[in-house]
Write a protein that holds these residues in place. Structure first.
Motif, mmCIF file in Angstrom:
data_model
loop_
_atom_site.group_PDB
_atom_site.id
_atom_site.type_symbol
_atom_site.label_atom_id
_atom_site.label_comp_id
_atom_site.label_asym_id
_atom_site.label_seq_id
_atom_site.Cartn_x
_atom_site.Cartn_y
_atom_site.Cartn_z
ATOM 1 N N TYR A 189 -3.254 0.297 9.839
ATOM 2 C CA TYR A 189 -3.315 -0.250 8.009
ATOM 3 C C TYR A 189 -3.710 -1.603 8.133
ATOM 4 O O TYR A 189 -3.232 -2.397 8.691
ATOM 5 C CB TYR A 189 -2.237 0.049 7.516
ATOM 6 N N MET A 203 0.821 3.201 3.319
ATOM 7 C CA MET A 203 1.456 2.353 4.384
ATOM 8 C C MET A 203 2.977 2.434 4.074
ATOM 9 O O MET A 203 3.803 2.779 4.897
ATOM 10 C CB MET A 203 0.767 0.831 4.377
ATOM 11 N N ASN A 206 0.679 -1.087 -0.018
ATOM 12 C CA ASN A 206 -0.057 -0.052 0.196
ATOM 13 C C ASN A 206 0.920 1.068 0.016
ATOM 14 O O ASN A 206 1.534 1.256 0.881
ATOM 15 C CB ASN A 206 -0.837 -0.002 1.279
#
Length: 338
Positions: free
Chosen positions: A303, A241, A238
């Motif tokens: 996350y 992230m 991600n």
């Protein structure tokens, strides 16, 4: 038990397929024998077409059938279920692996093995393929997933993809129509089979391409588990992230989960974003680890990591493995419940 599909219906389907593709249809194939993860129960029917026309005939035959159809390459990103699969597995593999290079353009069938494809393209003095060296699987699978490494994807090189739709009709998609984005494409959301592709690369010194490929292979050997069965990266990276807490492997390791086992499945001691089969791992073992990792990381970082690996249910439902894991084991954190 594989399914609730009546045995006589499966027998009829196997006979119909065998009439269309003589010698290419098998019954009750153990998915653990053909899976990269070496996990999975029996598939009711398994077929390997030898031409694009044969693959299209399978699509046409299955169009009005109740049994599910799953199209695979080398199963690099697939977790099969230990309960098996109730329908037809159609493998686009080495029977469909021809390729031709002309100038900057490369045509290839979807079943060509990626290490062979990458080496052939590089040896022809073409660059842009280097990041795929060492990635197991087929070209078709890589295109459908827009796979690659170093945060690059093969989709940028795809000029055209030849597919067959659910009725067996051939059609072509250009790069825009393929809808490539990070580790996905529009092909994943359509009931089609990718059969051939034309890709475009840029001229580059063979020596430079080879040097980069050798460097990437050395790096992969030092970072990634090579000897134990696995499906590559379990979780997607991600971007948000990655920027704030790092890539999945580092975050999972930071949560103290590296080396954690459940049955025969283990979070790799070499790279924490890999789950390896140390022997006798089941799909439940892997799904439990996926759910546990996701929950622990969410608690520590906020996350919720999504899986790159997909799980195939016995009934033919294909979805991101974390969704199956969440259904099987409800997370301790309600915030991860999506």
């Amino acid at each position: 038990m594989v399914s609730e599909v009546p045995q006589h219906a499966t027998d009829t389907l196997a006979s119909l397929l065998a009439a269309e593709l003589p010698g290419r249809v098998r019954r009750h194939v153990m998915l653990s024998e053909i899976s990269r993860w070496r996990i999975g129960g029996p598939a009711a029917i398994y077929v390997e077409p030898r031409s694009s026309a044969e693959a299209a005939r399978v699509m046409a035959l299955m169009a009005d059938r109740p049994e599910p159809l799953f199209i695979m390459g080398d199963s690099t990103n697939t977790l099969f279920d230990d309960r098996g699969f109730s329908g037809v597995i159609m493998r686009i593999g080495r029977n469909l692996s021809a390729m031709e290079i002309g100038g900057k353009s490369v045509w290839a069938q979807a079943g060509v093995w990626m290490p062979h494809f990458a080496k052939a393209v590089g040896s022809a003095g073409l660059g842009g393929i280097e990041h795929t060296i060492g990635i197991p699987g087929t070209l078709g699978g890589l295109i459908v997933m827009n796979g690659g490494s170093q945060r690059k994807g093969i989709g940028v090189n795809v000029k055209e993809a030849l597919c067959a739709d659910e009725h067996g009709n051939f059609f072509a998609l250009d790069q825009t129509q393929c809808g490539f984005s990070y580790r996905t494409s529009a092909l994943q959301r359509r009931r089609v089979v990718l059969l051939e592709a034309t890709l475009q690369f840029q001229p580059r010194s063979r020596q430079d391409v080879r040097a980069d490929m050798l460097s990437i292979l050395r790096d992969r050997r030092g970072k990634f588990p090579q000897k134990l069965p696995n499906c590559g990266s379990t979780f997607l990276s991600n971007p948000a992230m990655y920027e704030h807490v790092g890539p999945p492997g580092r975050v999972i390791e930071g949560a103290g989960l590296k080396g954690l086992r459940r049955g025969g499945a283990q979070i790799s001691k070499l790279h924490a974003n890999f789950i390896v089969n140390t022997g006798g791992a089941t799909s439940d073992d892997v799904l439990w680890l996926i759910n546990h990792i996701r929950s622990e990381v969410f608690i520590r970082t906020g996350y919720a990591m999504d899986c790159e690996v997909r799980h195939l249910s016995p009934e033919g439902v294909l979805r991101a493995a974390h969704e199956s894991a969440l259904e099987r084991w409800r997370s301790r954190s309600s915030g991860v419940a999506r």
